[in-house]
Design a protein around this motif. Structure first.
Motif, PDB file in Angstrom:
ATOM      1  N   LEU A 182       0.895  -1.290   0.055  1.00  0.00           N
ATOM      2  CA  LEU A 182      -0.268   0.330   0.136  1.00  0.00           C
ATOM      3  C   LEU A 182       0.559   1.030   0.100  1.00  0.00           C
ATOM      4  O   LEU A 182       0.234   2.036  -0.605  1.00  0.00           O
ATOM      5  CB  LEU A 182      -1.062   0.019   1.051  1.00  0.00           C
TER       6      LEU A 182
ATOM      7  N   GLY B 105       0.901   3.609  -3.213  1.00  0.00           N
ATOM      8  CA  GLY B 105      -0.120   4.580  -2.909  1.00  0.00           C
ATOM      9  C   GLY B 105       0.298   5.743  -2.242  1.00  0.00           C
ATOM     10  O   GLY B 105      -0.215   6.257  -2.552  1.00  0.00           O
TER      11      GLY B 105
ATOM     12  N   LEU C 101      -7.818   6.323  -3.668  1.00  0.00           N
ATOM     13  CA  LEU C 101      -7.317   5.715  -4.369  1.00  0.00           C
ATOM     14  C   LEU C 101      -7.264   4.625  -5.484  1.00  0.00           C
ATOM     15  O   LEU C 101      -7.790   3.748  -4.217  1.00  0.00           O
ATOM     16  CB  LEU C 101      -6.358   5.552  -3.970  1.00  0.00           C
TER      17      LEU C 101
ATOM     18  N   PHE D 128      -5.723   0.815  -6.417  1.00  0.00           N
ATOM     19  CA  PHE D 128      -4.600  -0.059  -6.349  1.00  0.00           C
ATOM     20  C   PHE D 128      -4.694  -1.298  -6.794  1.00  0.00           C
ATOM     21  O   PHE D 128      -5.302  -1.937  -7.328  1.00  0.00           O
ATOM     22  CB  PHE D 128      -4.303  -0.631  -4.166  1.00  0.00           C
TER      23      PHE D 128
ATOM     24  N   LYS E   5      -2.277  12.373  -6.299  1.00  0.00           N
ATOM     25  CA  LYS E   5      -2.339  10.562  -5.207  1.00  0.00           C
ATOM     26  C   LYS E   5      -0.778  10.563  -3.880  1.00  0.00           C
ATOM     27  O   LYS E   5      -1.722  10.104  -3.175  1.00  0.00           O
ATOM     28  CB  LYS E   5      -1.191  10.193  -6.274  1.00  0.00           C
TER      29      LYS E   5
END
Length: 231
Positions: free
Chosen positions: A57, A61, A111, A113, A206
């Protein structure tokens, strides 16, 4: 009657007010090379799903450490591969470990993933549900499983922020890898986006920066290299 400045022959104004303070140089953080990252990911395969999920993550991310630890299962949509970032975990001696809203409006974001993270997250969740069942009334998480924090202590309480650093420090030492911090993962995620040709607004969104100028101040050197390379 003389004022204080005239009496002591002092300049009646502060000349420093006319000087523009120099901008502090932004430290350029060092990320892993492609080879080092490959070694890191390979070694990571032997770790519990909990820590693999944390790292994936962070790397994909660009999440802050506190944002990762602030995630609850209801923030995830596994059908669309999205996660909503809306809170972060903080610790003080006075309050203990608590969740607060993200630091600014732009930090609250949705977001996407990669799909390969889903099995890792689900494996981790299965283990957490098993612990929840075994502990029964001793489980100190949420009333409903969907409201549990994704990353918790053994009892279901949210993790202390520094726990991630502590695990990471030992992990890289055990695997003879260069020292790294959770924040460097965030930096690496931004680096990958920029070198892939994404525009500054996309990268800033982001990362959840309050302004695109913040992103530019930190990553301008990478932007310049990317533009030069495409020229």
């Amino acid at each position: 009657m003389l004022n204080v400045a005239e009496k002591w022959n002092l300049i009646p104004y502060n000349p420093a007010k006319r000087i523009e303070a120099p901008k502090a140089e932004v430290e350029q953080k060092t990320a892993y090379t492609e080879e080092q990252l490959g070694q890191f990911i390979k070694a990571l395969e032997s770790q519990p799903a909990k820590y693999k999920a944390m790292v994936y993550l962070a790397l994909t991310g660009g999440l802050r450490r506190e944002e990762i630890l602030g995630l609850q299962w209801n923030h995830f949509n596994f059908e669309n591969n999205t996660v909503k970032i809306e809170q972060a975990i903080f610790y003080t001696k006075k309050t203990g470990v608590i969740a607060k809203k993200t630091k600014n409006d732009r930090s609250t974001r949705l977001l996407t993933f990669p799909a390969y993270i889903v099995p890792v997250l689900k494996q981790h969740r299965a283990g957490q549900l098993s612990s929840r069942l075994q502990l029964g009334t001793k489980w100190e998480g949420a009333k409903e499983a969907d409201d549990d924090f994704v990353f918790t202590q053994w009892s279901g309480k949210p993790m202390f922020p520094y726990t991630m650093n502590k695990w990471l420090s030992k992990f890289v030492e055990d695997n003879n890898l260069p020292k790294i911090t959770p924040h460097i993962f965030r930096h690496m995620a931004a680096t990958y986006l920029i070198t892939a040709g994404h525009d500054i607004r996309t990268v800033s969104g982001k990362l959840g920066h309050s302004q695109t100028s913040t992103t530019m101040n930190i990553y301008s050197h990478l932007m310049e290299k990317t533009v030069a390379g495409n020229g």
